[in-house]
Design a protein around this motif. Structure first.
Motif, PDB file in Angstrom:
ATOM      1  N   LEU A 104       0.842  -1.207   0.000  1.00 26.74           N
ATOM      2  CA  LEU A 104       0.000   0.000   0.000  1.00 26.74           C
ATOM      3  C   LEU A 104       0.871   1.250   0.000  1.00 26.74           C
ATOM      4  O   LEU A 104       0.669   2.175  -0.795  1.00 26.74           O
ATOM      5  CB  LEU A 104      -0.918  -0.015   1.239  1.00 26.74           C
ATOM      6  N   ILE A 105       1.874   1.273   0.866  1.00 25.37           N
ATOM      7  CA  ILE A 105       2.719   2.472   0.987  1.00 25.37           C
ATOM      8  C   ILE A 105       3.506   2.713  -0.310  1.00 25.37           C
ATOM      9  O   ILE A 105       3.597   3.854  -0.782  1.00 25.37           O
ATOM     10  CB  ILE A 105       3.643   2.354   2.225  1.00 25.37           C
ATOM     11  N   HIS A 106       4.014   1.645  -0.917  1.00 19.81           N
ATOM     12  CA  HIS A 106       4.742   1.816  -2.181  1.00 19.81           C
ATOM     13  C   HIS A 106       3.850   2.440  -3.253  1.00 19.81           C
ATOM     14  O   HIS A 106       4.269   3.329  -3.987  1.00 19.81           O
ATOM     15  CB  HIS A 106       5.262   0.470  -2.701  1.00 19.81           C
ATOM     16  N   LEU A 107       2.636   1.966  -3.333  1.00 17.76           N
ATOM     17  CA  LEU A 107       1.710   2.518  -4.334  1.00 17.76           C
ATOM     18  C   LEU A 107       1.419   3.989  -4.048  1.00 17.76           C
ATOM     19  O   LEU A 107       1.421   4.827  -4.960  1.00 17.76           O
ATOM     20  CB  LEU A 107       0.393   1.733  -4.312  1.00 17.76           C
ATOM     21  N   LEU A 108       1.196   4.288  -2.787  1.00 24.39           N
ATOM     22  CA  LEU A 108       0.846   5.677  -2.444  1.00 24.39           C
ATOM     23  C   LEU A 108       2.031   6.608  -2.691  1.00 24.39           C
ATOM     24  O   LEU A 108       1.841   7.764  -3.086  1.00 24.39           O
ATOM     25  CB  LEU A 108       0.372   5.761  -0.985  1.00 24.39           C
ATOM     26  N   GLN A 109       3.244   6.101  -2.482  1.00 25.61           N
ATOM     27  CA  GLN A 109       4.420   6.935  -2.783  1.00 25.61           C
ATOM     28  C   GLN A 109       4.477   7.268  -4.266  1.00 25.61           C
ATOM     29  O   GLN A 109       4.765   8.406  -4.655  1.00 25.61           O
ATOM     30  CB  GLN A 109       5.706   6.229  -2.325  1.00 25.61           C
ATOM     31  N   GLU A 110       4.179   6.283  -5.110  1.00 29.16           N
ATOM     32  CA  GLU A 110       4.148   6.551  -6.563  1.00 29.16           C
ATOM     33  C   GLU A 110       3.060   7.585  -6.873  1.00 29.16           C
ATOM     34  O   GLU A 110       3.269   8.487  -7.684  1.00 29.16           O
ATOM     35  CB  GLU A 110       3.876   5.268  -7.351  1.00 29.16           C
ATOM     36  N   PHE A 111       1.911   7.422  -6.239  1.00 27.60           N
ATOM     37  CA  PHE A 111       0.813   8.365  -6.477  1.00 27.60           C
ATOM     38  C   PHE A 111       1.210   9.781  -6.061  1.00 27.60           C
ATOM     39  O   PHE A 111       0.903  10.755  -6.737  1.00 27.60           O
ATOM     40  CB  PHE A 111      -0.461   7.910  -5.731  1.00 27.60           C
ATOM     41  N   LYS A 112       1.881   9.874  -4.933  1.00 30.25           N
ATOM     42  CA  LYS A 112       2.320  11.200  -4.449  1.00 30.25           C
ATOM     43  C   LYS A 112       3.355  11.793  -5.412  1.00 30.25           C
ATOM     44  O   LYS A 112       3.195  12.908  -5.895  1.00 30.25           O
ATOM     45  CB  LYS A 112       2.908  11.069  -3.050  1.00 30.25           C
ATOM     46  N   ASP A 113       4.391  11.006  -5.714  1.00 32.81           N
ATOM     47  CA  ASP A 113       5.502  11.530  -6.514  1.00 32.81           C
ATOM     48  C   ASP A 113       5.056  11.921  -7.920  1.00 32.81           C
ATOM     49  O   ASP A 113       5.594  12.852  -8.514  1.00 32.81           O
ATOM     50  CB  ASP A 113       6.624  10.479  -6.631  1.00 32.81           C
ATOM     51  N   ARG A 114       4.101  11.193  -8.467  1.00 33.18           N
ATOM     52  CA  ARG A 114       3.685  11.436  -9.855  1.00 33.18           C
ATOM     53  C   ARG A 114       2.411  12.277  -9.937  1.00 33.18           C
ATOM     54  O   ARG A 114       1.798  12.376 -11.004  1.00 33.18           O
ATOM     55  CB  ARG A 114       3.484  10.097 -10.580  1.00 33.18           C
ATOM     56  N   GLU A 115       1.985  12.774  -8.805  1.00 35.24           N
ATOM     57  CA  GLU A 115       0.783  13.626  -8.736  1.00 35.24           C
ATOM     58  C   GLU A 115      -0.442  12.949  -9.334  1.00 35.24           C
ATOM     59  O   GLU A 115      -1.168  13.526 -10.138  1.00 35.24           O
ATOM     60  CB  GLU A 115       1.063  14.987  -9.381  1.00 35.24           C
ATOM     61  N   LEU A 116      -0.641  11.690  -8.946  1.00 39.83           N
ATOM     62  CA  LEU A 116      -1.821  10.941  -9.402  1.00 39.83           C
ATOM     63  C   LEU A 116      -2.869  10.926  -8.287  1.00 39.83           C
ATOM     64  O   LEU A 116      -2.550  11.166  -7.124  1.00 39.83           O
ATOM     65  CB  LEU A 116      -1.425   9.503  -9.739  1.00 39.83           C
ATOM     66  N   SER A 117      -4.112  10.620  -8.704  1.00 40.93           N
ATOM     67  CA  SER A 117      -5.180  10.534  -7.700  1.00 40.93           C
ATOM     68  C   SER A 117      -6.093   9.364  -8.075  1.00 40.93           C
ATOM     69  O   SER A 117      -5.792   8.615  -8.991  1.00 40.93           O
ATOM     70  CB  SER A 117      -5.946  11.856  -7.651  1.00 40.93           C
ATOM     71  N   ASN A 118      -7.187   9.193  -7.328  1.00 36.34           N
ATOM     72  CA  ASN A 118      -8.198   8.152  -7.572  1.00 36.34           C
ATOM     73  C   ASN A 118      -7.679   6.776  -7.140  1.00 36.34           C
ATOM     74  O   ASN A 118      -7.259   5.968  -7.964  1.00 36.34           O
ATOM     75  CB  ASN A 118      -8.633   8.109  -9.042  1.00 36.34           C
ATOM     76  N   PHE A 119      -7.740   6.547  -5.848  1.00 33.50           N
ATOM     77  CA  PHE A 119      -7.208   5.309  -5.270  1.00 33.50           C
ATOM     78  C   PHE A 119      -8.321   4.592  -4.510  1.00 33.50           C
ATOM     79  O   PHE A 119      -8.956   5.166  -3.625  1.00 33.50           O
ATOM     80  CB  PHE A 119      -6.055   5.646  -4.312  1.00 33.50           C
ATOM     81  N   ILE A 120      -8.528   3.321  -4.867  1.00 31.01           N
ATOM     82  CA  ILE A 120      -9.592   2.528  -4.227  1.00 31.01           C
ATOM     83  C   ILE A 120      -8.960   1.377  -3.444  1.00 31.01           C
ATOM     84  O   ILE A 120      -8.103   0.663  -3.964  1.00 31.01           O
ATOM     85  CB  ILE A 120     -10.590   2.001  -5.289  1.00 31.01           C
ATOM     86  N   PHE A 121      -9.398   1.207  -2.214  1.00 31.17           N
ATOM     87  CA  PHE A 121      -8.773   0.249  -1.299  1.00 31.17           C
ATOM     88  C   PHE A 121      -9.787  -0.796  -0.844  1.00 31.17           C
ATOM     89  O   PHE A 121     -10.901  -0.459  -0.437  1.00 31.17           O
ATOM     90  CB  PHE A 121      -8.241   1.014  -0.078  1.00 31.17           C
ATOM     91  N   SER A 122      -9.352  -2.070  -0.890  1.00 28.83           N
ATOM     92  CA  SER A 122     -10.184  -3.181  -0.406  1.00 28.83           C
ATOM     93  C   SER A 122     -10.088  -3.263   1.104  1.00 28.83           C
ATOM     94  O   SER A 122      -9.113  -3.777   1.641  1.00 28.83           O
ATOM     95  CB  SER A 122      -9.651  -4.513  -0.931  1.00 28.83           C
ATOM     96  N   SER A 123     -11.114  -2.782   1.783  1.00 27.95           N
ATOM     97  CA  SER A 123     -11.150  -2.978   3.235  1.00 27.95           C
ATOM     98  C   SER A 123     -12.200  -4.051   3.547  1.00 27.95           C
ATOM     99  O   SER A 123     -12.677  -4.746   2.641  1.00 27.95           O
ATOM    100  CB  SER A 123     -11.419  -1.665   3.964  1.00 27.95           C
ATOM    101  N   SER A 124     -12.531  -4.173   4.805  1.00 29.03           N
ATOM    102  CA  SER A 124     -13.336  -5.324   5.218  1.00 29.03           C
ATOM    103  C   SER A 124     -14.235  -4.952   6.387  1.00 29.03           C
ATOM    104  O   SER A 124     -13.876  -4.101   7.219  1.00 29.03           O
ATOM    105  CB  SER A 124     -12.367  -6.438   5.653  1.00 29.03           C
TER     106      SER A 124
END
Ligand code: NAD
Ligand code: WQD
Length: 338
Positions: A104-124
């Motif tokens: 999760l953290i690796h993905l969010l770092q990419e999103f932050k660094d590349r200025e991306l948005s729209n992230f959906i997370f499988s919770s329970s």
């Protein structure tokens, strides 16, 4: 638009990829096949009639992940990849914290660094524990989950709230109740690994003669027939909810968005009722024995689903009988593969 689907060859991911492709999205899947098999890739293509890009690697490999973002113009991510066995997480908690949180953290770092948005997370729904009032609403107080698996979901939610707030991102947290069933084609479904822990795969294998009988874990719960009650949501309906959540995020003009939705049917069904519906739906016999309660189990959980209906126009559509019929097609398909 290109959507990154992590864990896209898994149970819920594969059904969601079919729905995304059917809705005109392009898809890149990253899956290390730790809990899925390569034939699912061909089956997704067969069922959807569309192609997608697949990278077989472990998301913990940060450099490889970065290359995917480099190679594709990613417009959003649905993050399914995680280990999900409650029992195993108690035996090997570090495996769960490492996999479920680092990815999760690796993905969010990419999103932050590349200025991306729209992230959906499988919770329970495990984040609610045994809630005091039914149906469970999204603002029902959370309880610290008993399992390390459950804790990774609750921690993941907290990480995402900070991520959206600090970096102006749009995030959707989807709390699934009990996903069940398979694709109507019989080509996609939950892959059995060893002895199933979950109710519906166990019922299916018992009906197919692979298991002698179903153990019903307790009939002394304070429920009408004494067996525990859950909200079983059909996997294709669940997959459609991801497309609805994604479209909602894409349409939203604000940033710092944290959507949280329960995904269930809103109806509670007992274990004994599930057995009866399964037998009727598939014209089979499911022998069972009443056993002691399973440690850690709760009595009752079903969702208040009005928020998802009101805010993203989604609701479950499939009857329990229809959903359970599909598991039989999937089991028959698996039998032919062996
Ligand atoms: P699944 O195991 O079928 O799918 C997960 C996929 O992720 C698998 O294909 C696996 O190979 C892949 N994966 C795991 N770790 C990876 C990594 N480090 N790198 C790359 N790929 C990796 O599980 P599922 O039932 O489809 O669940 C999907 C998500 O939904 C999970 O996050 C799970 O915790 C959550 N969830 C599932 C349920 C349920 O009952 N199935 C209920 C609530 C929430
Ligand atoms: C349902 C009911 C059992 C098997 C688990 C995770 C949860 C979430 C969904 C991921 C219970 C009974 C079961 C059997 C039985 N997953 N049962 N005999 O426990 O609600 O939730 O899956 O996030 O985190 O804990 O689902 O399918 O295991 O059980 O009697 O052989 O069926 O006791 O009442 P559960 P389940």
């Amino acid at each position: 638009m290109m959507i990154l689907v992590t864990g896209g060859l898994g149970y819920i991911g594969s059904h969601t990829v079919v729905e995304l492709l059917g809705n005109g999205f392009e898809v890149v899947i990253v899956d290390d096949l730790s809990n899925s098999e390569k034939f699912i890739l061909e089956n997704i293509e067969e069922v959807s009639g569309k192609k997608f890009t697949f990278y077989p690697f472990d998301l913990k490999k940060k450099e490889l992940l970065s290359q995917v973002f480099q190679a594709h113009n990613i417009g959003g991510c649905i993050h399914f990849a995680a280990h999900k066995s409650v029992g195993e997480s108690q035996e090997m908690p570090l495996k769960y914290y490492e996999n479920n949180l680092f990815t999760l953290i690796h993905l969010l770092q990419e999103f932050k660094d590349r200025e991306l948005s729209n992230f959906i997370f499988s919770s329970s729904c495990t984040v609610y524990g045994q809630a005091e009032h039914m149906p469970i609403k999204e603002d029902t107080p959370l309880k610290v989950p008993k399992s390390a698996y459950g804790k990774t979901k609750q921690m993941g939610e907290e990480i995402l709230k900070d991520f959206a707030r600090a970096y102006d991102k749009k995030v959707s947290i989807l709390r699934y109740f009990n996903p069940i069933g398979a694709h109507p084609s019989g080509k996609l479904g939950e892959l059995p690994v060893g002895i199933p822990n979950n109710l519906v795969p166990y019922i299916t294998q018992t009906a197919a003669g692979l298991r002698e009988f179903l153990s019903i874990w307790g009939n002394d719960y304070p429920t009408p027939d004494g067996t525990a009650i859950r909200d079983y949501i059909y996997v294709v309906d669940l997959a459609k909810a991801h497309v609805a959540a994604l479209k909602k995020l894409l349409a939203c003009e604000e940033n710092k968005v944290i959507d949280i939705f329960n995904l269930g049917t809103g109806r509670g069904v007992s274990v004994l009722e599930m057995v009866k519906i399964y037998e009727k739906a598939n014209n089979v016999n499911v022998p069972y024995r009443i056993c002691e309660r399973r440690s850690g189990d709760i009595t009752l959980a079903y969702a208040d689903v009005r928020k998802a209906q009101k805010e993203m126009g989604w609701r479950s559509e499939t009857t329990m009988e229809e959903a359970l019929k599909t598991t039989w097609n999937w089991q028959s398909y698996l039998n032919t593969k062996d």
